[in-house]
Motif scaffolding. Structure first.
Motif, PDB file in Angstrom:
ATOM      1  N   GLY A 106       0.777  -1.227   0.000  1.00  0.00           N
ATOM      2  CA  GLY A 106       0.000   0.000   0.000  1.00  0.00           C
ATOM      3  C   GLY A 106       0.813   1.284   0.000  1.00  0.00           C
ATOM      4  O   GLY A 106       1.832   1.398   0.676  1.00  0.00           O
ATOM      5  N   VAL A 107       0.329   2.260  -0.766  1.00  0.00           N
ATOM      6  CA  VAL A 107       0.880   3.610  -0.799  1.00  0.00           C
ATOM      7  C   VAL A 107      -0.294   4.583  -0.750  1.00  0.00           C
ATOM      8  O   VAL A 107      -1.309   4.377  -1.424  1.00  0.00           O
ATOM      9  CB  VAL A 107       1.696   3.880  -2.073  1.00  0.00           C
ATOM     10  N   GLY A 108      -0.165   5.655   0.031  1.00  0.00           N
ATOM     11  CA  GLY A 108      -1.223   6.661   0.102  1.00  0.00           C
ATOM     12  C   GLY A 108      -0.699   7.956   0.667  1.00  0.00           C
ATOM     13  O   GLY A 108       0.399   8.006   1.227  1.00  0.00           O
ATOM     14  N   TRP A 109      -1.512   9.011   0.523  1.00  0.00           N
ATOM     15  CA  TRP A 109      -1.096  10.345   0.936  1.00  0.00           C
ATOM     16  C   TRP A 109      -2.141  10.987   1.845  1.00  0.00           C
ATOM     17  O   TRP A 109      -3.344  10.741   1.713  1.00  0.00           O
ATOM     18  CB  TRP A 109      -0.888  11.230  -0.295  1.00  0.00           C
ATOM     19  N   SER A 110      -1.665  11.822   2.755  1.00  0.00           N
ATOM     20  CA  SER A 110      -2.548  12.594   3.620  1.00  0.00           C
ATOM     21  C   SER A 110      -3.359  13.564   2.766  1.00  0.00           C
ATOM     22  O   SER A 110      -3.011  13.847   1.614  1.00  0.00           O
ATOM     23  CB  SER A 110      -1.730  13.362   4.653  1.00  0.00           C
ATOM     24  N   PRO A 111      -4.469  14.101   3.307  1.00  0.00           N
ATOM     25  CA  PRO A 111      -5.317  14.998   2.501  1.00  0.00           C
ATOM     26  C   PRO A 111      -4.571  16.191   1.903  1.00  0.00           C
ATOM     27  O   PRO A 111      -4.898  16.637   0.803  1.00  0.00           O
ATOM     28  CB  PRO A 111      -6.385  15.446   3.503  1.00  0.00           C
ATOM     29  N   ASP A 112      -3.562  16.706   2.600  1.00  0.00           N
ATOM     30  CA  ASP A 112      -2.812  17.839   2.064  1.00  0.00           C
ATOM     31  C   ASP A 112      -1.618  17.408   1.215  1.00  0.00           C
ATOM     32  O   ASP A 112      -0.873  18.253   0.702  1.00  0.00           O
ATOM     33  CB  ASP A 112      -2.341  18.770   3.186  1.00  0.00           C
ATOM     34  N   GLY A 113      -1.421  16.108   1.056  1.00  0.00           N
ATOM     35  CA  GLY A 113      -0.329  15.592   0.239  1.00  0.00           C
ATOM     36  C   GLY A 113       1.032  15.656   0.891  1.00  0.00           C
ATOM     37  O   GLY A 113       2.039  15.284   0.273  1.00  0.00           O
ATOM     38  N   ALA A 114       1.098  16.096   2.135  1.00  0.00           N
ATOM     39  CA  ALA A 114       2.397  16.303   2.785  1.00  0.00           C
ATOM     40  C   ALA A 114       2.983  15.023   3.366  1.00  0.00           C
ATOM     41  O   ALA A 114       4.200  14.942   3.575  1.00  0.00           O
ATOM     42  CB  ALA A 114       2.258  17.349   3.882  1.00  0.00           C
ATOM     43  N   VAL A 115       2.149  14.030   3.656  1.00  0.00           N
ATOM     44  CA  VAL A 115       2.616  12.797   4.291  1.00  0.00           C
ATOM     45  C   VAL A 115       2.341  11.622   3.357  1.00  0.00           C
ATOM     46  O   VAL A 115       1.232  11.474   2.842  1.00  0.00           O
ATOM     47  CB  VAL A 115       1.914  12.563   5.646  1.00  0.00           C
ATOM     48  N   THR A 116       3.359  10.798   3.147  1.00  0.00           N
ATOM     49  CA  THR A 116       3.228   9.586   2.338  1.00  0.00           C
ATOM     50  C   THR A 116       3.293   8.372   3.253  1.00  0.00           C
ATOM     51  O   THR A 116       4.223   8.247   4.069  1.00  0.00           O
ATOM     52  CB  THR A 116       4.357   9.483   1.299  1.00  0.00           C
ATOM     53  N   TYR A 117       2.309   7.476   3.118  1.00  0.00           N
ATOM     54  CA  TYR A 117       2.288   6.232   3.882  1.00  0.00           C
ATOM     55  C   TYR A 117       2.668   5.082   2.954  1.00  0.00           C
ATOM     56  O   TYR A 117       2.274   5.059   1.782  1.00  0.00           O
ATOM     57  CB  TYR A 117       0.905   5.986   4.466  1.00  0.00           C
ATOM     58  N   TYR A 118       3.407   4.111   3.500  1.00  0.00           N
ATOM     59  CA  TYR A 118       3.913   3.020   2.656  1.00  0.00           C
ATOM     60  C   TYR A 118       4.019   1.736   3.456  1.00  0.00           C
ATOM     61  O   TYR A 118       4.413   1.752   4.631  1.00  0.00           O
ATOM     62  CB  TYR A 118       5.283   3.383   2.085  1.00  0.00           C
ATOM     63  N   ILE A 119       3.725   0.603   2.784  1.00  0.00           N
ATOM     64  CA  ILE A 119       3.778  -0.709   3.425  1.00  0.00           C
ATOM     65  C   ILE A 119       4.680  -1.660   2.641  1.00  0.00           C
ATOM     66  O   ILE A 119       4.499  -1.838   1.433  1.00  0.00           O
ATOM     67  CB  ILE A 119       2.366  -1.329   3.531  1.00  0.00           C
ATOM     68  N   ASP A 120       5.646  -2.243   3.318  1.00  0.00           N
ATOM     69  CA  ASP A 120       6.364  -3.432   2.864  1.00  0.00           C
ATOM     70  C   ASP A 120       5.878  -4.535   3.793  1.00  0.00           C
ATOM     71  O   ASP A 120       6.291  -4.620   4.958  1.00  0.00           O
ATOM     72  CB  ASP A 120       7.875  -3.212   2.970  1.00  0.00           C
ATOM     73  N   SER A 121       4.981  -5.387   3.314  1.00  0.00           N
ATOM     74  CA  SER A 121       4.161  -6.229   4.181  1.00  0.00           C
ATOM     75  C   SER A 121       4.918  -7.070   5.214  1.00  0.00           C
ATOM     76  O   SER A 121       4.526  -7.121   6.384  1.00  0.00           O
ATOM     77  CB  SER A 121       3.251  -7.124   3.344  1.00  0.00           C
ATOM     78  N   PRO A 122       6.007  -7.771   4.853  1.00  0.00           N
ATOM     79  CA  PRO A 122       6.654  -8.621   5.860  1.00  0.00           C
ATOM     80  C   PRO A 122       7.217  -7.866   7.056  1.00  0.00           C
ATOM     81  O   PRO A 122       7.448  -8.470   8.103  1.00  0.00           O
ATOM     82  CB  PRO A 122       7.777  -9.305   5.065  1.00  0.00           C
ATOM     83  N   THR A 123       7.427  -6.562   6.943  1.00  0.00           N
ATOM     84  CA  THR A 123       7.903  -5.782   8.086  1.00  0.00           C
ATOM     85  C   THR A 123       6.826  -5.586   9.138  1.00  0.00           C
ATOM     86  O   THR A 123       7.128  -5.181  10.266  1.00  0.00           O
ATOM     87  CB  THR A 123       8.391  -4.400   7.641  1.00  0.00           C
ATOM     88  N   ARG A 124       5.560  -5.838   8.755  1.00  0.00           N
ATOM     89  CA  ARG A 124       4.379  -5.606   9.597  1.00  0.00           C
ATOM     90  C   ARG A 124       4.209  -4.132   9.953  1.00  0.00           C
ATOM     91  O   ARG A 124       3.489  -3.795  10.887  1.00  0.00           O
ATOM     92  CB  ARG A 124       4.426  -6.451  10.881  1.00  0.00           C
ATOM     93  N   ARG A 125       4.833  -3.250   9.190  1.00  0.00           N
ATOM     94  CA  ARG A 125       4.791  -1.833   9.510  1.00  0.00           C
ATOM     95  C   ARG A 125       4.093  -1.040   8.416  1.00  0.00           C
ATOM     96  O   ARG A 125       4.119  -1.391   7.244  1.00  0.00           O
ATOM     97  CB  ARG A 125       6.208  -1.264   9.660  1.00  0.00           C
ATOM     98  N   VAL A 126       3.463   0.046   8.841  1.00  0.00           N
ATOM     99  CA  VAL A 126       3.116   1.137   7.941  1.00  0.00           C
ATOM    100  C   VAL A 126       4.138   2.233   8.222  1.00  0.00           C
ATOM    101  O   VAL A 126       4.296   2.647   9.375  1.00  0.00           O
ATOM    102  CB  VAL A 126       1.690   1.664   8.194  1.00  0.00           C
ATOM    103  N   ASP A 127       4.835   2.664   7.201  1.00  0.00           N
ATOM    104  CA  ASP A 127       5.876   3.671   7.374  1.00  0.00           C
ATOM    105  C   ASP A 127       5.446   5.009   6.796  1.00  0.00           C
ATOM    106  O   ASP A 127       4.527   5.080   5.968  1.00  0.00           O
ATOM    107  CB  ASP A 127       7.169   3.240   6.676  1.00  0.00           C
ATOM    108  N   ILE A 128       6.119   6.051   7.229  1.00  0.00           N
ATOM    109  CA  ILE A 128       5.972   7.376   6.646  1.00  0.00           C
ATOM    110  C   ILE A 128       7.250   7.682   5.856  1.00  0.00           C
ATOM    111  O   ILE A 128       8.364   7.509   6.372  1.00  0.00           O
ATOM    112  CB  ILE A 128       5.734   8.441   7.732  1.00  0.00           C
ATOM    113  N   LEU A 129       7.083   8.090   4.617  1.00  0.00           N
ATOM    114  CA  LEU A 129       8.207   8.424   3.751  1.00  0.00           C
ATOM    115  C   LEU A 129       8.271   9.932   3.545  1.00  0.00           C
ATOM    116  O   LEU A 129       7.239  10.585   3.385  1.00  0.00           O
ATOM    117  CB  LEU A 129       8.079   7.743   2.388  1.00  0.00           C
ATOM    118  N   ARG A 130       9.474  10.446   3.521  1.00  0.00           N
ATOM    119  CA  ARG A 130       9.669  11.853   3.160  1.00  0.00           C
ATOM    120  C   ARG A 130      10.557  11.903   1.922  1.00  0.00           C
ATOM    121  O   ARG A 130      11.664  11.360   1.921  1.00  0.00           O
ATOM    122  CB  ARG A 130      10.294  12.646   4.304  1.00  0.00           C
TER     123      ARG A 130
END
Length: 296
Positions: free
Chosen positions: A160-184
């Motif tokens: 999964g990849v997605g963005w906050s409503p203002d586009g300032a925050v990117t969310y990303y998933i590499d599934s085996p890590t079990r994490r949702v990360d924030i990318l800058r």
């Protein structure tokens, strides 16, 4: 039917939102739901079935198109047609169905997986190895002109990849890590990657995600049979249990973007759930964000 909505009331789980079967399908690996406002339809794929699906909720009309190889995601293009994250690269489908490669990059044992269109109209596309070997996949940014910028060189199952409503925050998933990360990302390059939330081992693996109008992140949990909604601060404020073990991704759709569609899978299950592979929908569960079309 009713999903169980564990909104953490003091008395325990409550009866949750209504859940409906939008399309009764037996997809091996349903993925990538995306609302196409121009066509008033939901687009989704069966990765391992090499099929592109569309569904128009107003009329119930649907289509199934066989493509020539495994397809991880398909997104609307600004000028009509679709951009697709395929096994061997990024392809373009014109409105009349004509196909061309935008970025052809075949690697034996690797395929395209989830993808999303960024607020600037570029495509962020992930790959993975069929054996899910760590470091075998990557995440790239594909510009409208076909230019490619590597973002993350080594991932296992890019999802999964997605963005906050203002586009300032990117969310990303590499599934085996079990994490949702924030990318800058600055000047097209990844400069920071940090943890947003981590899913506990007994709850499954984070797969696809979508961000709602309140900035909350909805995550489908593979092998967890549930959707979770996290606040922008990373607090879990909603858990919706589903009648399938392997939900894969979710996206808001419908004319007002208030219905949450969920793709599901049956691959790898010795005894699949009766609805495994179907496209599910939770009507009027929240407020989604308008999607951006690929600018190429």
């Amino acid at each position: 039917m009713k999903a169980v909505d564990e909104n953490a009331s003091a008395s325990g789980p409550d009866q949750g939102p209504e859940i409906e079967v939008a399309v009764r399908e037996y997809a091996e690996l349903g993925e990538g739901p995306t609302w196409d406002p121009a066509g008033a339809r939901l687009i989704w794929v069966d990765i391992l079935g090499s099929r592109l699906h569309t569904y128009e909720p107003d009329s119930g009309r649907r289509s199934v198109t066989a493509v020539g190889e495994h397809i991880g995601a398909a997104k609307p293009r600004a000028g009509g047609g679709l951009v697709a994250n395929l096994r061997d690269g990024i392809g373009l489908y014109d409105a009349d169905g004509a196909f061309s490669w935008l970025h052809h990059d075949p690697v034996p044992g690797r395929r395209g997986n989830d993808a999303a269109v960024a607020p600037d109209g570029s495509l962020w596309a992930g790959t993975m190895r069929y054996d899910e070997a760590p470091g075998g996949g990557h995440l790239i940014r594909v510009g409208p002109d076909g230019s490619v910028t590597p973002l993350i060189d080594e991932v296992a199952v890019s999802n999964g990849v997605g963005w906050s409503p203002d586009g300032a925050v990117t969310y990303y998933i590499d599934s085996p890590t079990r994490r949702v990360d924030i990318l800058r990302v600055e000047d097209g390059r990844l400069v920071e990657r940090r943890e947003f939330v981590t899913v506990e081992p007994d709850a499954g693996f984070p797969d696809g995600l979508t961000v709602d109008a309140e900035g909350c992140v909805w995550v489908a949990l593979w092998d967890g049979g549930q959707l979770r909604r996290y606040t922008p601060r990373g607090d879990l404020d909603r858990t919706v249990r589903l009648p399938v073990r392997r939900p894969t991704a979710c996206a808001f759709g419908g004319p007002e973007l208030r219905d949450l569609y969920v793709t599901t899978a049956r691959t790898g299950l010795a005894a699949p759930d009766p609805l495994a592979g179907a496209l599910l929908v939770l009507p009027d569960i929240g407020q989604g964000l308008p999607s951006t079309a690929f600018a190429g």
